[in-house]
Design an enzyme around this catalytic site. Structure first.
Site, PDB file in Angstrom:
ATOM      1  N   ASP A  91     -60.631  -0.721  24.805  1.00  0.00           N
ATOM      2  CA  ASP A  91     -61.880  -0.082  24.399  1.00  0.00           C
ATOM      3  C   ASP A  91     -63.034  -1.059  24.603  1.00  0.00           C
ATOM      4  O   ASP A  91     -62.841  -2.155  25.154  1.00  0.00           O
ATOM      5  CB  ASP A  91     -61.777   0.358  22.940  1.00  0.00           C
ATOM      6  N   GLY A 108     -61.914  -6.801  16.892  1.00  0.00           N
ATOM      7  CA  GLY A 108     -60.936  -5.855  16.390  1.00  0.00           C
ATOM      8  C   GLY A 108     -60.884  -4.692  17.362  1.00  0.00           C
ATOM      9  O   GLY A 108     -61.837  -3.939  17.502  1.00  0.00           O
ATOM     10  N   THR A 109     -59.778  -4.534  18.049  1.00  0.00           N
ATOM     11  CA  THR A 109     -59.794  -3.750  19.274  1.00  0.00           C
ATOM     12  C   THR A 109     -58.436  -3.110  19.493  1.00  0.00           C
ATOM     13  O   THR A 109     -57.525  -3.229  18.667  1.00  0.00           O
ATOM     14  CB  THR A 109     -60.133  -4.663  20.472  1.00  0.00           C
ATOM     15  N   THR A 110     -58.307  -2.442  20.612  1.00  0.00           N
ATOM     16  CA  THR A 110     -57.035  -1.906  21.084  1.00  0.00           C
ATOM     17  C   THR A 110     -56.890  -2.251  22.558  1.00  0.00           C
ATOM     18  O   THR A 110     -57.715  -1.837  23.377  1.00  0.00           O
ATOM     19  CB  THR A 110     -56.968  -0.379  20.902  1.00  0.00           C
ATOM     20  N   SER A 128     -56.193  -4.399  16.531  1.00  0.00           N
ATOM     21  CA  SER A 128     -56.080  -3.683  15.257  1.00  0.00           C
ATOM     22  C   SER A 128     -55.700  -2.222  15.441  1.00  0.00           C
ATOM     23  O   SER A 128     -55.069  -1.625  14.569  1.00  0.00           O
ATOM     24  CB  SER A 128     -57.410  -3.775  14.502  1.00  0.00           C
TER      25      SER A 128
END
Length: 311
Positions: free
Chosen positions: A64, A47-49, A202
């Site tokens: 990130d 779950g990341t950007t 996310s």
């Protein structure tokens, strides 16, 4: 006293047996569903950007560094940007595969990175398969891969294996096209080419409005091919600002910002840390504290002093 089975008629006995069988099947089905759910909840999730933006000369990608298992942060320094086409490595492979330089095409070498979000295991598997396929083509058939080739291979893999949990951004400098290219690949295998920027993970839902408002637009307010960022520094500031805002709001995004500048000369690594004690937060905290003190502070009455007299 006679047992219950001898008292019940034959049709009632069959009904009782059918009810018990149905109950056992239901319990077995629920246990299987709960076991599968437990396995999936323990999977390492990214779950990341992730973000990629074009500028005149190439692209800038960023992500990130946090990975988590359910609510537990499993790694604070994860690498979510995986290169499948590297100019420096591919030049070595080309010199090894070629006995004569005339066998290779004269197009410039491409540099491509896969920005990964979803299941860490699935995305690592996809990146490894793509890299192996590209190197094999270069050794066997003397064909250099491009960013478009990588997006096509990812589409085929995701379309044939729908169980994979992966939402990807494929970006880089395409040697055949002579410009930066950005593709988004959905979990079902659909590929879209983005003209200006692409965001995923996310944390991207928290910054879509910021990206739309800060990216340059034409006179009609629409994105166009010519309205891309002019310089590399503008692209770096654009990516780092958006990622820092996403990391402030998204609980699955964190760590520090890892970025790469990709152009005709290859790749260059840039890292930036998020400053938690910035002026924006300090100003917001000070305003909130002042408002709370004004709300709960008791009223103070001051006696009016008599007007001053000039003697």
């Amino acid at each position: 006293m006679a047992p219950l089975q001898s008292i019940l008629p034959q049709w009632a006995k069959k009904k009782v047996c059918y009810s018990w069988s149905l109950l056992l099947l239901s319990l077995l089905f629920l246990s299987i569903i709960s076991a599968n759910h437990a396995l999936k909840s323990d999977e390492v999730s990214m779950g990341t950007t992730i973000l990629a933006v074009r500028y005149k000369g190439g692209v800038v990608v960023g992500a990130d560094t946090r990975t988590s298992v359910s609510g537990y942060v499993s790694n604070r320094y994860a690498a979510k940007l995986t290169f499948v086409l590297d100019r420096e490595v591919d030049e070595f492979v080309t010199s090894y595969a070629n006995s004569s330089p005339d066998n290779m095409p004269s197009a410039d070498a491409s540099t491509c990175v896969i920005c990964r979000s979803g299941s860490a295991a699935d995305t690592q598997h996809l990146a490894s398969v793509i890299r192996t396929e590209l190197v094999s083509r270069q050794l066997l058939y003397r064909i250099r891969g491009t960013v478009t080739h990588v997006a096509s291979l990812l589409r085929n893999l995701l379309a044939n294996e729908p169980s994979l949990s992966a939402s990807l951004i494929c970006a880089g400098y395409d040697g055949e096209l002579g410009r930066g290219v950005i593709y988004t690949i959905t979990p079902g295998g659909t590929v879209f080419e983005e003209k200006a920027w692409a965001a995923g993970g996310s944390g991207s839902t928290y910054i879509l409005g910021h990206l739309d408002s800060c990216h340059p637009k034409d006179e009609l307010g629409m994105d166009s091919n010519d309205q891309i960022l002019n310089s590399e520094e503008e692209a770096l500031d654009f990516v780092s600002k958006a990622l820092s805002l996403a990391m402030d709001r998204d609980g699955s995004s964190g760590g520090f910002i890892r970025m790469y500048v990709i152009n005709k000369g290859g790749k260059r690594f840039v890292s930036r840390f998020v400053d938690k004690s910035n002026e924006r937060k300090n100003s917001e905290d000070s305003v909130a504290s002042q408002l709370s003190l004004r709300h709960f502070a008791p009223a103070v009455t001051r006696k009016s002093s008599p007007p001053a007299r000039l003697n």
